[in-house]
Enzyme design. Structure first.
Site, short mmCIF file in Angstrom:
data_model
loop_
_atom_site.label_atom_id
_atom_site.label_comp_id
_atom_site.label_asym_id
_atom_site.label_seq_id
_atom_site.Cartn_x
_atom_site.Cartn_y
_atom_site.Cartn_z
N LYS A 1 -6.65 -2.18 -1.57
CA LYS A 1 -7.37 -0.90 -1.47
C LYS A 1 -8.53 -1.07 -0.50
CE LYS A 1 -7.36 2.63 -3.70
NZ LYS A 1 -6.58 3.85 -3.32
N ASP B 1 -4.11 0.44 1.79
CA ASP B 1 -4.45 1.84 1.53
C ASP B 1 -5.94 2.08 1.76
OD1 ASP B 1 -4.87 4.36 0.50
OD2 ASP B 1 -4.49 3.80 -1.59
N ASN C 1 -7.41 4.81 1.68
CA ASN C 1 -7.80 6.00 0.92
C ASN C 1 -8.09 7.22 1.80
OD1 ASN C 1 -7.56 5.71 -1.83
ND2 ASN C 1 -9.75 5.96 -2.25
N ASN D 1 -0.05 9.31 -1.37
CA ASN D 1 -0.25 9.99 -2.65
C ASN D 1 -1.40 10.99 -2.51
OD1 ASN D 1 -2.12 7.47 -2.84
ND2 ASN D 1 -2.93 8.88 -4.39
N HIS E 1 2.38 6.14 -7.68
CA HIS E 1 0.92 6.04 -7.64
C HIS E 1 0.36 5.69 -9.02
CE1 HIS E 1 -2.91 8.48 -8.21
NE2 HIS E 1 -3.27 7.63 -7.27
MG MG Z 1 -3.30 5.84 -2.54
#
Ligand code: MG
Length: 397
Positions: free
Chosen positions: A167, A196, A198, A245, A296
């Protein structure tokens, strides 16, 4: 059979160390546990995001009390089609879960059999890797690429993960890129690696960093930028599968995503899409449009993760390990303690319904923790102390 009562309790479970991502820095997760009671003394369990409380249920209580929990389509329509702003997936999903749990208990079958039966015995999960602050004893900080590699080695050894998800969206993109380089250097091609940020990078940053990441064999590049236009732009410039997602979170967005060529992997979510059956429909629709499917995670506890495992075991197009924050949690509210990983996988239970029940002592303990926690204005996502006033401006970098 008739539904006689529905209630929600909100609980807070601490995690090993405060995680860092673009929304803040939580030191625990908040979820609400839903219970549906029936006139045949069968109770069904559901779980959802922590802002759905007993008060939220008041808006739908009259709609479902007296209804047969097998009449799921009617329940679904009544909850989710009451006006153009009331799709209410986060309220609908746990009600649907609890009805499936009741159905399974009533006929003596596990929920996965109500969803078409298993296509896989075990469901692989990814190691969810976060930059972290130290815990109260000063341990557990993950900031540098070297610290991330050491943390990941621990997780792989402890749980057997073979899919690793970093992340990002916390540090300068170059720092996060160097973390991917270090992870790939340590973990060879037998490990799937996904990243990811975000959705907080500018498309130009996502393209520039994506060009560098392309050489590190990512399983996919998840939400590098915000929105379908930006995702289509990045995808047209960087030869790497893109997952989301954030840009596709409901059925209506699938059509434009396909038409624009914006996405390769849809990260399903039994909450966003309004339940387990619709997650199955999503799996089929993605197959139709030539998209792959992952799943997710929204910080599920044992009831929610169990629901995910039941549906995930039945989805033929789910080809990527599902995400889960579960390994960060120090405890759970289900009887028997935390669910266990084996070789980075979990399996749905074979008992009727979901096969899990609540540990009332733990429920009380963590409900009390939530009540204390709720007194803080920032209870949902405490800000990151190293950037307390920071918020993502798109583009951020
Ligand atoms: Mg995500």
């Amino acid at each position: 059979m008739k539904i006689t009562n529905v209630k929600a309790r909100t609980v807070f479970i601490p995690i090993e160390a405060p995680l860092r991502h673009s929304y803040g820095s939580p030191n625990g997760f908040v979820r609400s546990i839903i219970e549906i009671e029936t006139d045949e003394d069968i109770t069904g369990l559901g779980e959802t995001f922590g802002w759905i409380t007993d008060a939220s249920l008041a808006t739908i209580r009259d709609l479902i009390i007296g209804e047969d929990p097998f009449n799921l389509e009617k329940i679904r329509v009544q909850i989710s089609q009451r006006g153009y702003l009331s799709r209410q997936p986060l309220l609908l999903a746990p009600i649907e879960f609890a009805c499936y749990d009741i159905q399974g208990k009533a006929i003596g079958k596990p929920v996965y059999q109500l969803l078409g039966g298993k296509v896989r015995e075990r469901v692989p999960l990814s190691a969810y890797l976060f930059y972290r602050y130290p815990d109260a004893s000063g341990e557990g900080e993950v900031t540098t690429p070297e610290q991330m590699v050491a943390h990941t080695k621990d997780l792989v050894q402890k749980y057997g993960f073979s899919a690793l998800k970093l992340k990002g969206g916390v540090f300068d993109p170059e720092h996060e890129f160097q973390t991917i380089v270090a992870l790939r250097d340590q973990f060879g091609p037998e490990y799937k690696l996904r990243f990811d940020p975000n959705a907080i990078w500018a498309p130009s940053t996502a393209i520039r960093i994506g060009e560098k990441l392309r050489h590190y064999d990512l399983e996919y590049y998840e939400d590098p930028a915000w929105g379908l236009n930006a995702m289509a732009n990045v995808r047209s410039r960087v030869a790497m599968p893109l997952a989301t997602n954030m840009s596709v979170i409901e059925f209506e967005q699938l059509g434009p995503a396909v038409a624009m060529g914006a996405i390769d992997v849809i990260l399903s979510d039994p909450w966003y899409y309004g339940g387990l059956l619709h997650t199955k429909y999503l799996d089929m629709m993605c197959k139709t449009f030539g998209l792959a499917v992952g799943m997710h995670s929204g910080t599920e506890f044992g009831v929610g993760l169990t629901a995910m495992l039941h549906v995930a075991s039945t989805m033929p197009n789910l080809v990527h390990a599902i995400d889960s924050h579960y390994h960060h949690m120090v405890d759970d509210i289900i009887e028997g303690g935390k669910l266990q990983y084996k070789d980075g996988c979990m399996a749905p239970r074979d008992e009727p319904g979901f096969g899990v029940s609540l540990d009332e002592d733990k429920m009380n303990k963590y409900e009390e923790l939530f009540k204390k926690r709720q007194q803080a204005a920032d209870w949902w996502y405490p800000p990151d102390p190293q950037r307390p006033k920071w918020f993502p401006i798109v583009p951020s970098w």
